[in-house]
Design a protein around this motif. Sequence first.
Motif, mmCIF file in Angstrom:
data_model
loop_
_atom_site.group_PDB
_atom_site.id
_atom_site.type_symbol
_atom_site.label_atom_id
_atom_site.label_comp_id
_atom_site.label_asym_id
_atom_site.label_seq_id
_atom_site.Cartn_x
_atom_site.Cartn_y
_atom_site.Cartn_z
ATOM 1 N N ASN A 46 0.863 -1.066 -0.008
ATOM 2 C CA ASN A 46 -0.011 -0.074 0.105
ATOM 3 C C ASN A 46 0.897 1.269 0.064
ATOM 4 N N HIS A 47 0.505 2.371 -0.731
ATOM 5 C CA HIS A 47 0.961 3.518 -0.572
ATOM 6 C C HIS A 47 -0.067 4.753 -0.489
ATOM 7 N N ILE A 48 0.022 5.443 0.440
ATOM 8 C CA ILE A 48 -0.874 6.367 0.724
ATOM 9 C C ILE A 48 -0.308 7.915 0.796
ATOM 10 N N TYR A 49 -0.719 8.605 -0.087
ATOM 11 C CA TYR A 49 -0.289 9.962 0.180
ATOM 12 C C TYR A 49 -1.029 10.677 1.031
ATOM 13 N N GLY A 50 -0.383 11.583 1.788
ATOM 14 C CA GLY A 50 -1.068 12.468 2.577
ATOM 15 C C GLY A 50 -1.659 11.606 3.917
ATOM 16 N N GLU A 51 -0.971 10.624 4.387
ATOM 17 C CA GLU A 51 -1.494 9.556 5.322
ATOM 18 C C GLU A 51 -1.985 10.294 6.621
ATOM 19 N N GLY A 52 -3.052 10.402 7.098
ATOM 20 C CA GLY A 52 -3.435 10.770 8.338
ATOM 21 C C GLY A 52 -3.978 12.233 8.527
ATOM 22 N N ALA B 234 -6.528 15.021 5.872
ATOM 23 C CA ALA B 234 -7.756 15.227 5.229
ATOM 24 C C ALA B 234 -7.508 14.781 3.788
ATOM 25 N N PHE B 235 -6.404 14.926 3.002
ATOM 26 C CA PHE B 235 -6.062 14.932 1.685
ATOM 27 C C PHE B 235 -5.880 13.200 1.738
ATOM 28 N N GLU B 236 -5.872 12.308 2.491
ATOM 29 C CA GLU B 236 -5.322 11.024 2.281
ATOM 30 C C GLU B 236 -5.856 10.157 1.316
ATOM 31 N N GLN B 237 -4.935 9.787 0.321
ATOM 32 C CA GLN B 237 -5.437 9.042 -0.934
ATOM 33 C C GLN B 237 -4.405 7.877 -1.081
ATOM 34 N N TYR B 238 -4.971 6.759 -1.410
ATOM 35 C CA TYR B 238 -4.389 5.543 -1.926
ATOM 36 C C TYR B 238 -3.729 5.648 -3.321
ATOM 37 N N ALA B 239 -2.315 5.451 -3.299
ATOM 38 C CA ALA B 239 -1.787 5.324 -4.691
ATOM 39 C C ALA B 239 -1.524 4.096 -5.123
ATOM 40 N N LEU B 240 -1.367 3.316 -4.107
ATOM 41 C CA LEU B 240 -1.588 1.707 -4.266
ATOM 42 C C LEU B 240 -2.062 1.061 -3.130
ATOM 43 N N LYS B 241 -3.149 0.181 -3.697
ATOM 44 C CA LYS B 241 -3.879 -0.560 -2.529
ATOM 45 C C LYS B 241 -3.805 -2.003 -2.656
ATOM 46 N N ASP B 242 -3.096 -2.672 -1.695
ATOM 47 C CA ASP B 242 -3.021 -4.104 -1.580
ATOM 48 C C ASP B 242 -2.510 -4.663 -2.865
ATOM 49 N N GLN C 15 8.645 2.747 -9.065
ATOM 50 C CA GLN C 15 9.390 3.429 -7.965
ATOM 51 C C GLN C 15 9.563 2.674 -6.968
ATOM 52 N N HIS C 16 8.602 1.932 -6.493
ATOM 53 C CA HIS C 16 8.877 1.002 -5.105
ATOM 54 C C HIS C 16 9.844 -0.073 -5.491
ATOM 55 N N LEU C 17 9.714 -0.616 -6.613
ATOM 56 C CA LEU C 17 10.730 -2.039 -7.116
ATOM 57 C C LEU C 17 12.240 -1.778 -6.817
ATOM 58 N N ASN C 18 12.619 -0.458 -6.860
ATOM 59 C CA ASN C 18 14.140 -0.330 -6.540
ATOM 60 C C ASN C 18 14.419 0.704 -5.282
ATOM 61 N N GLY C 19 13.173 0.745 -4.501
ATOM 62 C CA GLY C 19 13.257 1.287 -3.358
ATOM 63 C C GLY C 19 13.316 3.144 -3.152
ATOM 64 N N LEU C 20 13.042 3.708 -4.507
ATOM 65 C CA LEU C 20 13.044 5.063 -4.613
ATOM 66 C C LEU C 20 11.851 5.729 -3.622
ATOM 67 N N LEU C 21 10.714 4.862 -3.706
ATOM 68 C CA LEU C 21 9.809 5.058 -2.736
ATOM 69 C C LEU C 21 9.521 3.644 -1.776
ATOM 70 N N ARG C 22 8.718 4.239 -0.566
ATOM 71 C CA ARG C 22 8.816 3.151 0.357
ATOM 72 C C ARG C 22 7.297 2.976 0.790
ATOM 73 N N GLY C 23 6.680 1.806 0.595
ATOM 74 C CA GLY C 23 5.411 1.610 0.903
ATOM 75 C C GLY C 23 5.084 1.976 2.249
ATOM 76 N N SER C 24 3.639 2.364 2.300
ATOM 77 C CA SER C 24 3.092 2.678 3.724
ATOM 78 C C SER C 24 3.015 1.673 4.423
ATOM 79 N N SER C 25 2.653 0.316 3.776
ATOM 80 C CA SER C 25 2.763 -1.092 4.508
ATOM 81 C C SER C 25 2.966 -2.024 3.413
ATOM 82 N N GLY C 26 3.357 -3.113 3.828
ATOM 83 C CA GLY C 26 3.441 -4.220 2.794
ATOM 84 C C GLY C 26 5.002 -4.405 2.815
ATOM 85 N N SER C 27 5.430 -5.481 1.746
ATOM 86 C CA SER C 27 6.488 -5.798 1.617
ATOM 87 C C SER C 27 6.887 -6.074 0.369
ATOM 88 N N ILE C 28 8.302 -5.739 -0.112
ATOM 89 C CA ILE C 28 8.719 -6.139 -1.238
ATOM 90 C C ILE C 28 9.989 -7.100 -1.246
#
Length: 282
Positions: free
Chosen positions: A9-15, A17-25, A51-64
């Motif tokens: 999962n990758h959530i922009y603006g987590e926590g 009012a603008f929280e938005q899922y960019a990646l979901k499960d 961009q998660h696949l080589n670690g440029l972005l880090r997921g809000s949760s989950g594993s790679i």
Amino acid sequence: MAIKVEHLNHIYGEGTAFEQYALKDVNVTIEDGQFVGLIGHTGSGKSTLIQHLNGLLRGSSGSIYYNGENIYSEGYDMKSLRSKVGLVFQYPEHQLFEVDVFSDVCFGPKNLGLSKDEIEERAKGALEQVGLDESFYRKSPFELSGGQKRRVAIAGVLAMEPEVLILDEPTAGLDPKGRDEILDEIKALHREKKITIILVSHSMEDMARYADRLLVMNHGEKVFDDSPKNVFKHYKELEKMGLAAPQITYVVHELREHGVDIADDLTTVEEARDAILKILRR
């Protein structure tokens, strides 16, 4: 396996009012040596995913996992990961900055701490792989055509000798000849070096022609993961997502509606031509 994504999962603006899922499960396993196509409308999550696949972005949760190791584990060597999982961004020529082509391609291997001889050997090999000979070595990158600049940028990543090559719209803005040349070279790399390829593209024709497997993203979720032939059978569902199938898919379905006994999984002009000629010979 090369890459395994589990419940990402990758959530922009987590926590906020603008929280938005960019990646979901998102769950996906990419085996060594596959040529994987990745499609989705703008904002579907495909660029965020790569961009998660080589670690440029880090997921809000989950594993790679890369080659069985969790890249989020403490002390994991991200620098090593990025040398093994190479990412070529859209319009990569905007990242060219050295005085000449050869120096630009040497930049990545130099950062790996290799010897001068090995750096130069890698640069020469990478430029050869993208079809640029010695006559280009001392040219300024800014003297080159759009397609040539794109090749230099790809060579810069290849010189790192990645095991996985991720390309985000590598043919954007190129003319048809330049586009075909780049994609043919990428396919040759895949075939000869057994390198794992992940290709992001808006061209369904390119996906049908080059990819062995197709992932479809929609609103941050993976909705299809199958061969291009099977995915494009769902062309009506793809249309609802703002996507389409190759043009030949629509021609084939039109023929079927008019009673022509032709297979419904043809996705390239060559396949359709051969099938129609076979029908005509009956």
